[in-house]
Write an enzyme that holds these catalytic residues in place. Structure first.
Site, PDB file in Angstrom:
ATOM      1  N   ASP A   1      -7.102   4.231   9.358  1.00  0.00           N
ATOM      2  CA  ASP A   1      -8.561   4.176   8.936  1.00  0.00           C
ATOM      3  C   ASP A   1      -8.845   2.895   7.922  1.00  0.00           C
ATOM      4  OD1 ASP A   1      -9.223   6.642   9.914  1.00  0.00           O
ATOM      5  OD2 ASP A   1      -8.847   7.723   8.073  1.00  0.00           O
TER       6      ASP A   1
ATOM      7  N   HIS B   1       0.619  -1.427   0.128  1.00  0.00           N
ATOM      8  CA  HIS B   1       0.063   0.043   0.115  1.00  0.00           C
ATOM      9  C   HIS B   1       0.810   1.173   0.226  1.00  0.00           C
ATOM     10  CE1 HIS B   1      -4.040   1.825   0.703  1.00  0.00           C
ATOM     11  NE2 HIS B   1      -4.406   0.613   0.219  1.00  0.00           N
TER      12      HIS B   1
ATOM     13  N   GLU C   1     -12.178  13.036  13.735  1.00  0.00           N
ATOM     14  CA  GLU C   1     -11.559  13.261  12.485  1.00  0.00           C
ATOM     15  C   GLU C   1     -12.406  14.426  11.756  1.00  0.00           C
ATOM     16  OE1 GLU C   1     -10.394  10.453   9.463  1.00  0.00           O
ATOM     17  OE2 GLU C   1      -9.477   9.199  11.123  1.00  0.00           O
TER      18      GLU C   1
END
Length: 536
Positions: free
Chosen positions: A162, A93, A278
Site C-alpha cells: 500500500d 520502515h 481490500e
C-alpha cells in the site's frame, strides 16, 4: 589511498567513541568503494526506525556503492576473530528494530541522497526489459522509483504494497502484500531472480532453477539468510487509470462473504474480476475519515450514525478496476456486472477515477499531510496478523466488537482475504493452514494528546490483549512482520517450517551475523574459519 585513509579515520573514531570490539585491521580489509561512516547523523538515523519503539546504536554505517562493498563487509564480519553483526536497512520502515544492531554495522541500502552528498557513485538505476517484461533493481531501490522507471516503458510490477516508499529488499524479505495479492500473490511470488550476499560474504545469483534453496530461503526470510542486492521483478502492461470504489456493510458475515466471493474470481478473464480487493473496519466515527480513508471526505463525509451499524461497527469494502483508453467504453458495464453480485448498503457507494500512479501512491499523499501536522514521526505500535478464514467471525466478536469496542482509535484497521494458492510454500513465510486467510492490520499511531486510548502504553497493552484473546480462543494466527523476543516463540511461529528455517540459517549464515534485530538467533562468534585465500 583516500578510501583507506577514510576507513582508518572512521575506525579510530570507533575505538574512541564506542569502544570497538573488533580488530581494526579486519575492517581495513573491507576496502569498500563506499563510505564506512561514524558520522553522528548517520549513526542516529540507523539507531531508529518507523516504529520508534526501540533504539540500538550501531558502531558504524556503511554507504555502499555496489554489491561487492556489501560482500566485503559481511566477509570481514564472517572471518573476524572477535565478531560483529551486520544489518541491512532500507527506508527504515521496520516497527520493532528488525534492521537495527548494537554490536555491528548497519548498511544503508536506500541512502541515495546521503550518498550523493558524500560524492559516492550512484548505484545502477532500474533496468527494464520490455521484451522479457521484467526489471532488474538494486535491493535498496524504493518501489516508487521502480514504478516511475517501468511506467516510462508502459509497464509496471504486478503486486504492490500500500505504501511505495519501502525498499525492494525490505518487502521481499517479508512478503510484500496489498489488494492485488489475491490475484497475483504477494511480491515474493513475482520475483524471477535475486543477487544475494549470504552471511558468509558470498555474492550469489539465485532463482527457482539456480541456487533455489537460497532463493526460496531469502524470500520472506526476514533477512536471516542474506542481503538482497538485486531483484528481477515481473512486469505487466500498466493501466492508465483506476476506478476506485468503496462501499459499506453493517453485517460482518455479509462483508466477508462478498470479499471471499471477489477473490474467488482470480482465475476469471480480466473483464470479470476486480484488480484490487481490500477493506477496513470502522470502530469509531473518526476512523471513517482518517488519514488513509480521506476518500470519503470532504466531498463525501460519512457519519456512522446515519447508517445502522451492528454493534456500532461498520465494514468498508475497497475495490478497484484498472482501465485505459481501449477499455474506457466498457468500464462502467464491467463494474456494474460485478457490483450486482454484492450485498453492500445501497446508499453507501463512493466512487472516484484517478490516474494509476496516483492510486498506487495514495498513502504517500496522506503521509505528507501528517508530516505537516507533526503526526508522522510518532510511535507506531502496529500489529499485523494472518487469520484463518474459519475464525474471522470469532475475531470480529472478540476484537472488533470486544477489545476495540467503541474506543477512539488513531489509525486504520485493514482487513482483506488472500488465496493461499498464490503463495509459494517453498519460501520462508508462514501462513495459516487454510485455503483462504485474512490480513488483519492494526496500523495505529501513539499520540501524546492527552487521550488515554491513544497513548503508546494503552495501544501496546491492547495489542497484547488481542494476542492473548487469539491464543485463549485457539485462533491460530500468524504474525506478518513478526516480532518475538525468544527463540521458543519463533519456533512456535514457524511451526513445521522451523527445522528447515534453522537448517537454512546454518547453511547460509552459520555465525548468525545477519539481521540480529529480529531476535531469532543469537550471534555466534567461535574461532573463525581459516583465512587461506582472499575473500574478494
Amino acid at each position: 589511498m583516500t578510501t583507506k585513509l577514510l576507513l582508518t579515520f572512521a575506525i579510530c573514531r570507533l575505538i574512541v567513541t564506542v569502544g570497538l570490539t573488533v580488530d581494526p585491521s579486519e575492517l581495513l580489509l573491507i576496502g569498500a568503494d563506499g563510505q564506512l561512516s561514524v558520522d553522528q547523523f548517520d549513526v542516529e538515523t540507523a539507531s531508529l526506525d518507523f516504529g520508534l519503539l526501540t533504539r540500538a546504536e550501531p558502531m558504524a554505517v556503511l554507504h555502499p556503492c555496489s554489491a561487492d562493498d556489501i560482500a566485503r563487509l559481511v566477509r570481514a564480519a564472517y572471518v573476524s576473530s572477535h565478531g560483529f553483526t551486520v544489518s541491512a536497512r532500507g527506508h527504515g520502515h521496520s516497527i520493532n528494530g528488525q534492521a537495527q544492531t548494537s554490536n555491528g554495522v548497519v548498511i544503508e541500502m536506500s541512502g541515495g541522497s546521503r550518498g550523493s552528498r558524500l560524492g559516492l557513485r550512484q548505484l545502477d538505476k532500474p533496468q527494464v526489459s520490455i521484451k522479457e517484461k521484467h526489471v532488474d533493481v538494486w535491493g535498496g531501490e524504493l518501489w516508487i522509483d521502480v514504478l516511475r522507471s517501468t511506467l516510462e516503458h508502459g509497464l509496471a510490477p504486478k503486486s504492490w504494497t500500500d505504501y511505495l516508499y519501502l525498499s525492494v529488499g525490505g518487502t521481499l524479505s517479508n512478503g510484500g502484500i496489498s489488494g492485488q495479492a489475491f490475484n497475483h500473490g504477494p511480491q515474493i511470488s513475482n520475483v524471477y531472480e535475486l543477487d544475494v550476499v549470504t552471511g558468509k560474504g558470498e555474492l550469489s545469483t539465485c532463482s527457482g532453477e539456480k541456487n533455489s534453496e537460497l532463493f526460496h530461503a531469502v524470500l520472506g526470510g526476514l533477512g536471516q539468510f542474506g542481503i538482497i542486492t538485486r531483484a528481477r521483478i515481473a512486469l505487466e502492461p500498466a493501466p492508465q487509470r483506476v476506478r476506485w470504489i468503496r462501499v459499506l456493510y453493517s453485517n460482518f458475515s455479509t462483508f466477508t462473504g462478498d470479499q471471499e466471493y471477489l477473490i474467488s474470481l482470480h482465475g476469471n478473464p480480466y473483464s470479470q474480476k476486480f484488480d484490487y480487493v481490500e477493506g477496513f473496519v470502522i470502530v469509531d466515527e473518526g476512523l471513517i475519515n482518517n488519514w488513509r480513508s480521506s476518500f470519503f471526505s470532504p466531498r463525501n463525509p460519512v457519519k456512522i450514525s446515519s447508517i445502522a451499524a451492528n454493534g456500532g461497527v461498520l465494514y468498508c469494502l475497497e475495490i478497484t478496476k484498472n482501465y485505459d483508453d481501449a477499455t474506457a467504453d466498457t468500464i462502467d458495464q464491467e463494474v456494474e456486472a460485478l457490483m450486482k453480485r454484492l450485498n453492500f448498503i445501497p446508499s453507501s457507494v463512493f466512487t472516484t477515477d484517478l490516474p494509476y500512479i496516483d492510486f498506487l501512491d495514495r498513502v504517500h499523499k496522506a503521509e505528507l499531510r501528517l508530516r505537516a501536522k507533526g503526526l508522522w514521526e510518532v510511535p507506531h505500535p502496529w500489529l499485523n496478523l494472518f487469520v484463518p478464514k474459519s475464525r474471522m467471525a470469532d475475531l470480529d466478536r472478540g476484537v472488533f466488537k470486544g477489545i476495540l469496542g467503541n474506543n477512539k482509535t488513531s489509525g486504520p484497521i485493514l482487513i482483506y482475504p488472500m488465496n493461499k494458492s498464490k503463495w509459494d510454500q517453498r519460501s520462508s513465510v508462514v501462513t495459516p493452514d487454510e485455503d483462504v486467510f485474512y490480513l488483519v492490520a492494526l496500523l495505529r499511531s501513539a499520540l501524546d494528546n492527552g487521550e488515554e486510548t491513544q497513548s503508546l502504553e494503552y495501544l501496546t497493552n491492547q495489542n497484547h490483549k488481542i494476542l492473548r484473546f487469539c491464543d485463549d480462543a485457539g485462533i491460530k494466527v500468524k504474525q506478518y512482520l513478526p516480532h518475538y523476543t525468544t527463540q521458543e516463540e519463533w519456533m512456535d511461529h514457524f511451526g513445521d517450517k522451523w527445522d528447515q528455517f534453522s537448517r537454512r540459517k546454518m547453511e547460509f549464515d552459520p555465525r548468525h551475523i545477519l539481521a540480529t534485530g529480529q531476535r531469532i538467533f543469537n550471534p555466534s562468534f567461535p574461532p573463525p574459519p581459516p583465512r587461506t585465500v582472499s575473500p574478494w
